[in-house]
Scaffold this motif. Structure first.
Motif, PDB file in Angstrom:
ATOM      1  N   LEU A 116       0.777  -1.278   0.160  1.00  0.00           N
ATOM      2  CA  LEU A 116       0.172  -0.008  -0.109  1.00  0.00           C
ATOM      3  C   LEU A 116       0.991   1.132  -0.033  1.00  0.00           C
ATOM      4  CD1 LEU A 116      -2.630   1.511   0.377  1.00  0.00           C
ATOM      5  CD2 LEU A 116      -2.616   1.004   2.750  1.00  0.00           C
ATOM      6  N   THR A 117       1.914   1.116   0.779  1.00  0.00           N
ATOM      7  CA  THR A 117       3.041   2.428   0.790  1.00  0.00           C
ATOM      8  C   THR A 117       3.463   2.552  -0.561  1.00  0.00           C
ATOM      9  OG1 THR A 117       3.344   1.898   3.311  1.00  0.00           O
ATOM     10  CG2 THR A 117       4.779   3.286   2.169  1.00  0.00           C
ATOM     11  N   VAL A 118       3.998   1.787  -1.074  1.00  0.00           N
ATOM     12  CA  VAL A 118       4.675   1.809  -2.412  1.00  0.00           C
ATOM     13  C   VAL A 118       3.698   2.402  -3.439  1.00  0.00           C
ATOM     14  CG1 VAL A 118       5.969   0.754  -4.155  1.00  0.00           C
ATOM     15  CG2 VAL A 118       6.597   0.258  -1.769  1.00  0.00           C
TER      16      VAL A 118
ATOM     17  N   ASP B  83       1.006  11.522  -8.284  1.00  0.00           N
ATOM     18  CA  ASP B  83       0.619  12.416  -9.286  1.00  0.00           C
ATOM     19  C   ASP B  83      -0.902  12.143  -9.751  1.00  0.00           C
ATOM     20  OD1 ASP B  83       3.144  13.471  -9.464  1.00  0.00           O
ATOM     21  OD2 ASP B  83       3.668  12.231 -11.359  1.00  0.00           O
ATOM     22  N   TYR B  84      -1.393  10.923  -9.565  1.00  0.00           N
ATOM     23  CA  TYR B  84      -2.951  10.543  -9.869  1.00  0.00           C
ATOM     24  C   TYR B  84      -3.785  10.903  -8.425  1.00  0.00           C
ATOM     25  CZ  TYR B  84      -0.181   8.780 -13.693  1.00  0.00           C
ATOM     26  OH  TYR B  84       0.656   8.338 -14.680  1.00  0.00           O
ATOM     27  N   HIS B  85      -3.495  11.324  -7.375  1.00  0.00           N
ATOM     28  CA  HIS B  85      -4.229  11.291  -6.336  1.00  0.00           C
ATOM     29  C   HIS B  85      -5.436  12.266  -6.519  1.00  0.00           C
ATOM     30  CE1 HIS B  85      -0.871   9.613  -3.501  1.00  0.00           C
ATOM     31  NE2 HIS B  85      -1.275   8.335  -4.486  1.00  0.00           N
ATOM     32  N   GLU B  86      -5.008  13.406  -7.082  1.00  0.00           N
ATOM     33  CA  GLU B  86      -5.873  14.437  -7.074  1.00  0.00           C
ATOM     34  C   GLU B  86      -7.113  13.974  -8.059  1.00  0.00           C
ATOM     35  OE1 GLU B  86      -7.281  18.024  -5.948  1.00  0.00           O
ATOM     36  OE2 GLU B  86      -5.248  17.481  -5.590  1.00  0.00           O
TER      37      GLU B  86
ATOM     38  N   ILE C 276      -2.246  12.844  -1.541  1.00  0.00           N
ATOM     39  CA  ILE C 276      -1.541  12.269  -0.169  1.00  0.00           C
ATOM     40  C   ILE C 276      -0.020  12.347  -0.416  1.00  0.00           C
ATOM     41  CG2 ILE C 276      -1.031  10.143   1.200  1.00  0.00           C
ATOM     42  CD1 ILE C 276      -4.154   9.309   0.045  1.00  0.00           C
ATOM     43  N   SER C 277       0.660  13.137   0.422  1.00  0.00           N
ATOM     44  CA  SER C 277       2.064  13.503   0.065  1.00  0.00           C
ATOM     45  C   SER C 277       2.916  12.594   0.630  1.00  0.00           C
ATOM     46  CB  SER C 277       2.402  14.890   1.065  1.00  0.00           C
ATOM     47  OG  SER C 277       2.342  14.503   2.316  1.00  0.00           O
ATOM     48  N   THR C 278       4.098  12.306   0.088  1.00  0.00           N
ATOM     49  CA  THR C 278       5.013  11.263   0.407  1.00  0.00           C
ATOM     50  C   THR C 278       5.115  11.291   2.084  1.00  0.00           C
ATOM     51  OG1 THR C 278       6.402  11.779  -1.462  1.00  0.00           O
ATOM     52  CG2 THR C 278       7.716  10.663   0.599  1.00  0.00           C
ATOM     53  N   GLU C 279       5.129  12.416   2.814  1.00  0.00           N
ATOM     54  CA  GLU C 279       5.073  12.337   4.116  1.00  0.00           C
ATOM     55  C   GLU C 279       3.952  11.773   4.824  1.00  0.00           C
ATOM     56  OE1 GLU C 279       7.891  15.431   2.452  1.00  0.00           O
ATOM     57  OE2 GLU C 279       5.876  15.051   2.478  1.00  0.00           O
ATOM     58  N   GLN C 280       2.938  12.400   4.164  1.00  0.00           N
ATOM     59  CA  GLN C 280       1.377  11.672   4.633  1.00  0.00           C
ATOM     60  C   GLN C 280       1.492  10.299   4.541  1.00  0.00           C
ATOM     61  OE1 GLN C 280      -1.134  14.358   2.206  1.00  0.00           O
ATOM     62  NE2 GLN C 280      -1.392  15.735   4.207  1.00  0.00           N
TER      63      GLN C 280
END
Length: 493
Positions: free
Chosen positions: A295-297, A304-307, A314-318
Protein backbone atom coordinates in the motif's frame (compact mmCIF):
# COMPACT_ATOMS: atom_id res chain seq x y z
CA UNK A 1 33.79 -19.39 10.89
CA UNK A 2 31.76 -21.36 13.43
CA UNK A 3 28.22 -22.65 13.18
CA UNK A 4 27.32 -20.51 16.11
CA UNK A 5 28.43 -17.46 14.20
CA UNK A 6 26.02 -18.27 11.36
CA UNK A 7 23.12 -19.01 13.67
CA UNK A 8 23.56 -15.75 15.45
CA UNK A 9 23.38 -13.84 12.18
CA UNK A 10 27.06 -13.10 11.73
CA UNK A 11 29.61 -11.22 13.72
CA UNK A 12 28.88 -7.99 15.40
CA UNK A 13 31.11 -5.20 14.14
CA UNK A 14 34.35 -5.15 16.11
CA UNK A 15 34.87 -2.29 18.49
CA UNK A 16 37.10 0.13 16.67
CA UNK A 17 39.99 1.40 18.75
CA UNK A 18 40.45 5.14 18.51
CA UNK A 19 43.66 6.22 16.83
CA UNK A 20 45.77 9.11 18.05
CA UNK A 21 44.32 11.50 15.48
CA UNK A 22 40.71 10.62 16.35
CA UNK A 23 41.43 10.83 20.09
CA UNK A 24 43.08 14.21 19.54
CA UNK A 25 40.06 15.52 17.66
CA UNK A 26 37.76 14.49 20.49
CA UNK A 27 40.05 16.08 23.08
CA UNK A 28 40.44 19.41 21.30
CA UNK A 29 37.06 19.60 19.56
CA UNK A 30 35.31 21.74 22.18
CA UNK A 31 38.14 24.27 22.71
CA UNK A 32 38.58 24.66 18.95
CA UNK A 33 34.83 25.12 18.46
CA UNK A 34 34.69 27.83 21.15
CA UNK A 35 37.69 29.64 19.66
CA UNK A 36 36.19 29.48 16.16
CA UNK A 37 32.85 30.85 17.33
CA UNK A 38 34.44 33.70 19.32
CA UNK A 39 36.80 34.67 16.51
CA UNK A 40 33.99 34.81 13.98
CA UNK A 41 31.68 36.71 16.32
CA UNK A 42 34.25 39.28 17.44
CA UNK A 43 36.14 39.88 14.19
CA UNK A 44 35.33 43.04 12.21
CA UNK A 45 32.62 42.21 9.72
CA UNK A 46 33.89 42.08 6.12
CA UNK A 47 32.23 44.38 3.63
CA UNK A 48 28.88 43.03 2.51
CA UNK A 49 28.38 40.76 5.53
CA UNK A 50 25.34 41.62 7.65
CA UNK A 51 25.53 41.14 11.46
CA UNK A 52 22.94 38.33 11.45
CA UNK A 53 24.85 36.58 8.67
CA UNK A 54 28.10 36.86 10.62
CA UNK A 55 26.46 35.35 13.68
CA UNK A 56 24.86 32.51 11.72
CA UNK A 57 28.25 31.71 10.15
CA UNK A 58 29.84 31.63 13.62
CA UNK A 59 27.23 29.25 15.04
CA UNK A 60 27.31 27.02 11.97
CA UNK A 61 31.13 26.89 11.98
CA UNK A 62 31.22 25.99 15.68
CA UNK A 63 28.60 23.30 15.18
CA UNK A 64 30.53 22.01 12.19
CA UNK A 65 33.70 21.59 14.26
CA UNK A 66 31.76 19.67 16.91
CA UNK A 67 29.93 17.50 14.34
CA UNK A 68 33.24 16.51 12.75
CA UNK A 69 35.36 16.03 15.89
CA UNK A 70 32.45 14.55 17.95
CA UNK A 71 33.69 15.36 21.47
CA UNK A 72 29.99 15.26 22.37
CA UNK A 73 27.15 13.40 20.59
CA UNK A 74 26.01 15.12 17.40
CA UNK A 75 22.46 15.59 18.72
CA UNK A 76 23.79 17.62 21.67
CA UNK A 77 25.63 19.86 19.23
CA UNK A 78 22.35 20.39 17.38
CA UNK A 79 20.59 21.30 20.63
CA UNK A 80 23.33 23.85 21.37
CA UNK A 81 22.97 25.35 17.88
CA UNK A 82 19.17 25.55 18.19
CA UNK A 83 19.56 27.34 21.53
CA UNK A 84 22.28 29.76 20.42
CA UNK A 85 20.83 30.91 17.08
CA UNK A 86 18.09 33.10 18.61
CA UNK A 87 20.20 33.98 21.68
CA UNK A 88 22.99 35.63 19.69
CA UNK A 89 20.62 37.19 17.18
CA UNK A 90 21.44 35.01 14.20
CA UNK A 91 17.68 34.67 13.66
CA UNK A 92 15.05 37.22 14.64
CA UNK A 93 12.29 34.72 15.34
CA UNK A 94 13.16 31.71 17.49
CA UNK A 95 10.57 29.75 15.53
CA UNK A 96 13.18 29.52 12.75
CA UNK A 97 15.37 27.49 15.13
CA UNK A 98 12.86 25.69 17.35
CA UNK A 99 10.32 24.97 14.62
CA UNK A 100 12.54 22.66 12.59
CA UNK A 101 11.56 19.61 14.63
CA UNK A 102 8.12 20.03 13.09
CA UNK A 103 9.36 19.89 9.49
CA UNK A 104 7.61 17.40 7.22
CA UNK A 105 10.91 15.65 6.64
CA UNK A 106 11.28 14.86 10.37
CA UNK A 107 7.94 13.04 10.30
CA UNK A 108 9.11 11.15 7.25
CA UNK A 109 12.19 10.00 9.18
CA UNK A 110 10.10 8.90 12.19
CA UNK A 111 7.84 6.86 9.93
CA UNK A 112 10.83 5.33 8.13
CA UNK A 113 12.17 3.97 11.43
CA UNK A 114 8.77 2.48 12.27
CA UNK A 115 8.63 0.76 8.87
CA UNK A 116 12.14 -0.64 9.37
CA UNK A 117 11.14 -2.06 12.75
CA UNK A 118 8.08 -3.69 11.22
CA UNK A 119 10.13 -5.29 8.45
CA UNK A 120 12.65 -6.71 10.91
CA UNK A 121 10.17 -7.94 13.53
CA UNK A 122 7.87 -9.65 11.03
CA UNK A 123 10.75 -11.60 9.38
CA UNK A 124 9.35 -10.59 6.00
CA UNK A 125 12.73 -9.36 4.77
CA UNK A 126 14.54 -12.57 5.76
CA UNK A 127 11.90 -14.77 4.15
CA UNK A 128 12.00 -12.78 0.91
CA UNK A 129 15.81 -12.87 0.75
CA UNK A 130 16.04 -16.63 1.37
CA UNK A 131 13.29 -17.32 -1.16
CA UNK A 132 15.03 -15.25 -3.86
CA UNK A 133 18.37 -17.01 -3.38
CA UNK A 134 16.93 -20.53 -3.29
CA UNK A 135 14.66 -19.84 -6.27
CA UNK A 136 17.09 -18.15 -8.64
CA UNK A 137 20.65 -18.61 -7.32
CA UNK A 138 21.64 -21.88 -8.96
CA UNK A 139 25.30 -20.95 -9.59
CA UNK A 140 27.78 -18.70 -7.74
CA UNK A 141 27.47 -15.93 -10.36
CA UNK A 142 23.68 -16.10 -10.43
CA UNK A 143 23.66 -16.05 -6.64
CA UNK A 144 25.73 -12.86 -6.66
CA UNK A 145 23.24 -11.31 -9.08
CA UNK A 146 20.32 -12.35 -6.90
CA UNK A 147 21.95 -10.89 -3.77
CA UNK A 148 22.38 -7.56 -5.58
CA UNK A 149 18.75 -7.61 -6.71
CA UNK A 150 17.62 -8.35 -3.15
CA UNK A 151 19.57 -5.34 -1.90
CA UNK A 152 17.85 -3.11 -4.46
CA UNK A 153 14.39 -4.48 -3.65
CA UNK A 154 14.91 -4.15 0.11
CA UNK A 155 15.88 -0.49 -0.36
CA UNK A 156 12.20 0.21 -1.08
CA UNK A 157 11.00 -1.49 2.10
CA UNK A 158 13.77 -1.17 4.70
CA UNK A 159 14.69 2.51 5.11
CA UNK A 160 18.01 1.80 6.85
CA UNK A 161 21.35 0.84 5.30
CA UNK A 162 22.50 -0.78 8.55
CA UNK A 163 19.27 -2.79 8.91
CA UNK A 164 19.62 -4.13 5.38
CA UNK A 165 23.26 -5.10 5.97
CA UNK A 166 22.28 -6.79 9.22
CA UNK A 167 19.61 -8.69 7.31
CA UNK A 168 21.83 -9.70 4.38
CA UNK A 169 25.08 -10.69 6.12
CA UNK A 170 23.72 -13.81 7.87
CA UNK A 171 22.36 -15.10 4.55
CA UNK A 172 25.75 -14.54 2.89
CA UNK A 173 27.49 -16.29 5.78
CA UNK A 174 25.17 -19.30 5.54
CA UNK A 175 25.88 -19.50 1.82
CA UNK A 176 29.65 -19.34 2.26
CA UNK A 177 29.70 -21.65 5.27
CA UNK A 178 27.99 -24.45 3.40
CA UNK A 179 30.08 -23.72 0.31
CA UNK A 180 33.15 -24.23 2.51
CA UNK A 181 34.51 -20.80 1.60
CA UNK A 182 37.52 -19.83 3.72
CA UNK A 183 37.67 -16.21 4.97
CA UNK A 184 40.67 -14.40 3.49
CA UNK A 185 41.14 -17.01 0.75
CA UNK A 186 37.79 -17.46 -0.98
CA UNK A 187 37.36 -15.20 -4.01
CA UNK A 188 33.63 -15.93 -3.97
CA UNK A 189 33.43 -14.76 -0.37
CA UNK A 190 35.50 -11.67 -1.17
CA UNK A 191 33.40 -10.54 -4.11
CA UNK A 192 30.13 -11.45 -2.37
CA UNK A 193 30.91 -9.25 0.63
CA UNK A 194 32.32 -6.36 -1.40
CA UNK A 195 29.40 -6.37 -3.82
CA UNK A 196 27.05 -6.65 -0.86
CA UNK A 197 28.25 -3.42 0.73
CA UNK A 198 28.36 -1.69 -2.66
CA UNK A 199 24.86 -2.85 -3.62
CA UNK A 200 23.62 -1.56 -0.26
CA UNK A 201 25.12 1.88 -0.99
CA UNK A 202 24.05 2.12 -4.63
CA UNK A 203 20.51 0.88 -3.98
CA UNK A 204 20.24 3.48 -1.22
CA UNK A 205 21.12 6.24 -3.66
CA UNK A 206 18.19 5.23 -5.86
CA UNK A 207 15.40 5.43 -3.27
CA UNK A 208 14.60 8.64 -1.41
CA UNK A 209 13.43 6.87 1.74
CA UNK A 210 16.25 4.31 1.82
CA UNK A 211 18.26 6.41 4.28
CA UNK A 212 17.69 9.49 6.40
CA UNK A 213 20.49 11.32 4.54
CA UNK A 214 18.45 11.32 1.31
CA UNK A 215 15.43 12.63 3.17
CA UNK A 216 17.47 15.41 4.77
CA UNK A 217 18.91 16.34 1.36
CA UNK A 218 15.42 16.59 -0.15
CA UNK A 219 14.42 18.81 2.75
CA UNK A 220 17.27 21.21 1.98
CA UNK A 221 16.54 21.17 -1.77
CA UNK A 222 12.84 21.90 -1.27
CA UNK A 223 13.34 24.44 1.53
CA UNK A 224 16.38 26.36 0.25
CA UNK A 225 16.40 25.77 -3.51
CA UNK A 226 12.67 26.14 -4.06
CA UNK A 227 12.32 22.58 -5.29
CA UNK A 228 9.31 20.32 -5.06
CA UNK A 229 10.99 16.93 -5.15
CA UNK A 230 8.92 13.95 -4.11
CA UNK A 231 9.41 10.21 -3.86
CA UNK A 232 8.94 9.51 -7.58
CA UNK A 233 11.05 12.50 -8.68
CA UNK A 234 14.00 11.10 -6.75
CA UNK A 235 13.34 7.56 -7.97
CA UNK A 236 13.21 8.46 -11.67
CA UNK A 237 16.24 10.74 -11.41
CA UNK A 238 18.51 8.51 -9.32
CA UNK A 239 17.56 4.86 -9.77
CA UNK A 240 18.68 4.59 -13.44
CA UNK A 241 22.14 5.89 -12.47
CA UNK A 242 22.29 3.45 -9.54
CA UNK A 243 21.35 0.49 -11.74
CA UNK A 244 23.76 1.40 -14.55
CA UNK A 245 26.60 1.91 -12.08
CA UNK A 246 25.82 -1.38 -10.35
CA UNK A 247 25.78 -3.34 -13.61
CA UNK A 248 29.12 -1.90 -14.75
CA UNK A 249 30.85 -2.32 -11.40
CA UNK A 250 29.38 -5.81 -10.91
CA UNK A 251 31.10 -6.96 -14.08
CA UNK A 252 34.31 -5.18 -13.09
CA UNK A 253 34.19 -6.92 -9.71
CA UNK A 254 34.07 -10.30 -11.39
CA UNK A 255 37.17 -9.29 -13.37
CA UNK A 256 39.03 -7.92 -10.34
CA UNK A 257 38.19 -10.95 -8.19
CA UNK A 258 37.60 -13.75 -10.67
CA UNK A 259 35.52 -16.67 -9.38
CA UNK A 260 35.36 -20.14 -10.90
CA UNK A 261 32.41 -22.48 -11.07
CA UNK A 262 33.56 -25.07 -8.57
CA UNK A 263 31.96 -27.41 -6.09
CA UNK A 264 28.37 -28.57 -5.88
CA UNK A 265 26.14 -25.61 -5.28
CA UNK A 266 23.08 -27.81 -4.77
CA UNK A 267 24.24 -28.54 -1.21
CA UNK A 268 24.24 -24.83 -0.49
CA UNK A 269 20.74 -24.48 -1.86
CA UNK A 270 19.53 -27.39 0.30
CA UNK A 271 20.84 -25.69 3.44
CA UNK A 272 19.26 -22.36 2.54
CA UNK A 273 15.96 -24.11 1.82
CA UNK A 274 16.23 -25.55 5.32
CA UNK A 275 16.67 -22.04 6.74
CA UNK A 276 13.62 -20.93 4.78
CA UNK A 277 11.55 -23.85 6.00
CA UNK A 278 12.41 -22.95 9.61
CA UNK A 279 10.38 -19.77 9.16
CA UNK A 280 7.30 -21.96 8.73
CA UNK A 281 4.15 -20.79 7.01
CA UNK A 282 3.55 -17.14 6.19
CA UNK A 283 2.77 -15.60 9.57
CA UNK A 284 0.00 -13.12 10.30
CA UNK A 285 2.62 -10.46 11.04
CA UNK A 286 4.26 -11.05 7.65
CA UNK A 287 0.90 -10.83 5.86
CA UNK A 288 0.15 -7.54 7.60
CA UNK A 289 3.60 -6.16 6.83
CA UNK A 290 3.25 -7.17 3.16
CA UNK A 291 -0.09 -5.41 2.79
CA UNK A 292 1.18 -2.26 4.48
CA UNK A 293 4.37 -2.11 2.41
CA UNK A 294 2.52 -2.73 -0.87
CA UNK A 295 0.00 0.00 0.00
CA UNK A 296 2.81 2.39 0.90
CA UNK A 297 4.73 1.84 -2.33
CA UNK A 298 1.53 2.16 -4.40
CA UNK A 299 0.66 5.49 -2.77
CA UNK A 300 4.20 6.77 -3.31
CA UNK A 301 4.22 5.59 -6.91
CA UNK A 302 0.84 7.09 -7.83
CA UNK A 303 1.22 10.50 -6.20
CA UNK A 304 0.57 12.35 -9.47
CA UNK A 305 -2.86 10.71 -9.80
CA UNK A 306 -4.23 11.19 -6.27
CA UNK A 307 -6.00 14.44 -7.13
CA UNK A 308 -7.94 12.81 -9.95
CA UNK A 309 -8.70 9.65 -7.99
CA UNK A 310 -9.48 10.97 -4.51
CA UNK A 311 -9.98 14.70 -4.98
CA UNK A 312 -6.92 15.40 -2.82
CA UNK A 313 -3.22 14.55 -2.85
CA UNK A 314 -1.55 12.29 -0.30
CA UNK A 315 2.01 13.55 0.07
CA UNK A 316 5.11 11.40 0.55
CA UNK A 317 5.21 12.36 4.21
CA UNK A 318 1.52 11.67 4.75
CA UNK A 319 1.86 8.25 3.12
CA UNK A 320 4.77 7.40 5.41
CA UNK A 321 2.79 8.46 8.49
CA UNK A 322 -0.20 6.39 7.31
CA UNK A 323 2.09 3.35 6.96
CA UNK A 324 3.59 3.90 10.42
CA UNK A 325 0.10 4.31 11.89
CA UNK A 326 -1.05 1.03 10.32
CA UNK A 327 2.04 -0.76 11.70
CA UNK A 328 1.26 0.50 15.21
CA UNK A 329 -2.54 0.21 15.29
CA UNK A 330 -3.78 -2.53 17.66
CA UNK A 331 -5.08 -5.61 15.77
CA UNK A 332 -4.17 -3.98 12.44
CA UNK A 333 -0.39 -3.72 12.76
CA UNK A 334 2.34 -5.89 14.20
CA UNK A 335 4.24 -3.39 16.38
CA UNK A 336 3.87 -1.82 19.77
CA UNK A 337 5.41 1.58 20.40
CA UNK A 338 8.22 0.02 22.43
CA UNK A 339 9.14 -2.12 19.40
CA UNK A 340 9.59 0.90 17.12
CA UNK A 341 13.31 1.59 17.04
CA UNK A 342 13.04 5.34 16.44
CA UNK A 343 16.41 7.06 16.65
CA UNK A 344 15.40 10.30 18.35
CA UNK A 345 19.00 11.44 18.54
CA UNK A 346 19.04 11.52 14.74
CA UNK A 347 15.82 13.56 14.74
CA UNK A 348 17.41 16.14 17.04
CA UNK A 349 20.56 16.19 14.94
CA UNK A 350 18.52 16.76 11.76
CA UNK A 351 16.49 19.52 13.44
CA UNK A 352 19.68 21.33 14.50
CA UNK A 353 21.21 20.85 11.06
CA UNK A 354 18.16 22.38 9.40
CA UNK A 355 18.10 25.24 11.91
CA UNK A 356 21.76 26.13 11.37
CA UNK A 357 21.57 25.63 7.61
CA UNK A 358 18.39 27.65 7.19
CA UNK A 359 19.72 30.47 9.39
CA UNK A 360 22.83 30.56 7.21
CA UNK A 361 20.68 30.67 4.09
CA UNK A 362 18.11 33.22 5.24
CA UNK A 363 20.68 35.62 6.72
CA UNK A 364 22.73 35.67 3.51
CA UNK A 365 25.71 34.03 5.19
CA UNK A 366 25.75 31.07 2.79
CA UNK A 367 25.77 33.30 -0.29
CA UNK A 368 28.60 35.40 1.20
CA UNK A 369 30.76 32.34 1.97
CA UNK A 370 30.15 30.71 -1.39
CA UNK A 371 30.98 33.98 -3.10
CA UNK A 372 34.36 34.00 -1.39
CA UNK A 373 34.99 30.37 -2.34
CA UNK A 374 34.03 31.07 -5.94
CA UNK A 375 36.42 34.04 -6.08
CA UNK A 376 39.23 32.11 -4.39
CA UNK A 377 39.05 29.00 -6.58
CA UNK A 378 38.13 30.72 -9.78
CA UNK A 379 34.98 28.65 -10.16
CA UNK A 380 33.22 31.71 -11.53
CA UNK A 381 35.55 31.48 -14.53
CA UNK A 382 34.35 27.97 -15.33
CA UNK A 383 31.36 27.28 -17.52
CA UNK A 384 28.32 25.83 -15.82
CA UNK A 385 28.96 22.35 -17.19
CA UNK A 386 32.43 22.22 -15.64
CA UNK A 387 31.06 23.53 -12.34
CA UNK A 388 28.53 20.68 -12.27
CA UNK A 389 31.23 18.08 -12.95
CA UNK A 390 33.49 19.51 -10.23
CA UNK A 391 30.62 19.58 -7.72
CA UNK A 392 29.56 15.98 -8.45
CA UNK A 393 33.09 14.57 -8.15
CA UNK A 394 33.84 16.64 -5.01
CA UNK A 395 30.63 15.39 -3.46
CA UNK A 396 31.39 11.78 -4.42
CA UNK A 397 34.83 11.71 -2.81
CA UNK A 398 33.93 13.91 0.18
CA UNK A 399 33.23 10.74 2.18
CA UNK A 400 37.01 10.29 2.45
CA UNK A 401 36.96 13.27 4.86
CA UNK A 402 33.46 13.25 6.36
CA UNK A 403 32.46 9.72 7.34
CA UNK A 404 28.89 10.60 8.35
CA UNK A 405 26.35 10.80 5.52
CA UNK A 406 24.13 13.12 7.53
CA UNK A 407 27.00 15.49 8.33
CA UNK A 408 28.10 15.53 4.69
CA UNK A 409 24.55 16.29 3.55
CA UNK A 410 24.27 19.06 6.13
CA UNK A 411 27.54 20.67 5.07
CA UNK A 412 27.54 20.19 1.32
CA UNK A 413 23.97 20.38 0.02
CA UNK A 414 23.25 23.90 1.37
CA UNK A 415 26.71 24.96 0.14
CA UNK A 416 26.05 23.67 -3.38
CA UNK A 417 22.62 25.31 -3.41
CA UNK A 418 24.20 28.63 -2.48
CA UNK A 419 26.92 28.10 -5.11
CA UNK A 420 24.34 27.49 -7.82
CA UNK A 421 22.43 30.63 -6.83
CA UNK A 422 25.62 32.67 -6.86
CA UNK A 423 26.57 31.47 -10.35
CA UNK A 424 23.07 31.79 -11.76
CA UNK A 425 22.60 28.02 -12.12
CA UNK A 426 19.43 26.12 -11.29
CA UNK A 427 20.17 24.84 -7.75
CA UNK A 428 17.67 21.98 -7.78
CA UNK A 429 19.32 19.62 -10.32
CA UNK A 430 22.83 20.48 -9.09
CA UNK A 431 21.96 19.76 -5.46
CA UNK A 432 20.05 16.60 -6.46
CA UNK A 433 23.03 15.26 -8.45
CA UNK A 434 25.32 15.97 -5.48
CA UNK A 435 22.86 14.32 -3.08
CA UNK A 436 22.84 11.16 -5.22
CA UNK A 437 26.53 10.65 -4.40
CA UNK A 438 26.13 10.87 -0.63
CA UNK A 439 25.49 7.16 -0.08
CA UNK A 440 28.71 6.08 -1.85
CA UNK A 441 30.52 5.65 1.48
CA UNK A 442 32.30 2.51 0.34
CA UNK A 443 36.06 3.11 0.37
CA UNK A 444 37.13 2.14 3.90
CA UNK A 445 35.50 0.15 6.75
CA UNK A 446 35.08 3.20 9.05
CA UNK A 447 33.26 5.16 6.34
CA UNK A 448 29.95 3.53 7.24
CA UNK A 449 28.43 0.99 9.60
CA UNK A 450 27.55 -1.15 6.58
CA UNK A 451 31.24 -1.37 5.63
CA UNK A 452 32.13 -2.36 9.17
CA UNK A 453 29.44 -5.05 9.27
CA UNK A 454 30.64 -6.66 6.04
CA UNK A 455 34.33 -6.18 6.92
CA UNK A 456 33.75 -8.12 10.14
CA UNK A 457 33.23 -11.25 8.01
CA UNK A 458 37.03 -11.32 7.33
CA UNK A 459 36.48 -12.22 3.66
CA UNK A 460 38.18 -9.13 2.23
CA UNK A 461 41.03 -6.79 3.12
CA UNK A 462 41.13 -3.02 3.27
CA UNK A 463 43.22 -3.04 0.08
CA UNK A 464 40.53 -5.09 -1.66
CA UNK A 465 37.86 -2.62 -0.60
CA UNK A 466 39.85 0.47 -1.62
CA UNK A 467 40.74 -1.01 -5.02
CA UNK A 468 37.12 -1.81 -5.83
CA UNK A 469 35.70 1.39 -4.32
CA UNK A 470 37.97 3.79 -6.22
CA UNK A 471 36.72 2.31 -9.51
CA UNK A 472 33.10 2.26 -8.37
CA UNK A 473 33.11 5.87 -7.14
CA UNK A 474 34.66 7.11 -10.39
CA UNK A 475 32.12 5.22 -12.49
CA UNK A 476 29.28 6.37 -10.23
CA UNK A 477 30.28 10.04 -10.50
CA UNK A 478 30.69 9.72 -14.27
CA UNK A 479 27.25 8.13 -14.69
CA UNK A 480 25.63 10.82 -12.50
CA UNK A 481 27.36 13.53 -14.57
CA UNK A 482 25.99 11.94 -17.73
CA UNK A 483 22.52 11.81 -16.18
CA UNK A 484 22.77 15.45 -15.12
CA UNK A 485 23.41 16.57 -18.70
CA UNK A 486 20.92 14.23 -20.39
CA UNK A 487 18.39 12.36 -18.26
CA UNK A 488 17.62 15.28 -15.92
CA UNK A 489 16.59 17.37 -18.92
CA UNK A 490 14.20 14.70 -20.15
CA UNK A 491 12.65 14.59 -16.67
CA UNK A 492 12.16 18.35 -16.69
CA UNK A 493 14.68 18.95 -13.92
Amino acid sequence: MTEKKVEMGGNKPPIKQKGRFEAGMKKWGIPIAIIVVLLLLLMPAPEGLEPAAQKSIAIFAGALVLWITTPIPIYLTSLIAILLLPLVGAVEDQEVAFGTLGFDVIWLMVSAFVLTSAMMKSNLGRRFSLWMVTKFGKTPTRTLVVLVIINFVLAFFVPSTTARATLMLPICLILLEVYKAIPGKSRLGKVMMLQGLQADALATSGVMTATSGNIIAVGFINEQAGGSLGYMDWLFASMPAAIITMIITFMIGLKLFSIKEEGNFENVMDTLKGELSKLGTFSVAEKKASIIFILTVLLWATGDYHEAWFGFEISTEQTAVIAALLCLLPKVGMLEWKDANIKWELMIFAAGAYAAGNALDESGGAVFLIGKVVDGLGIDQMNHAMVAIVVIFLSMYSHLIFTSKTVRVTILIPAFIALAKTLGMDPVPLALAAAMTMTFTITLPPHSKVNTIYFSSDYFTIVDQVKYAVVTCFIGASVICLGYFTWFGLLGL
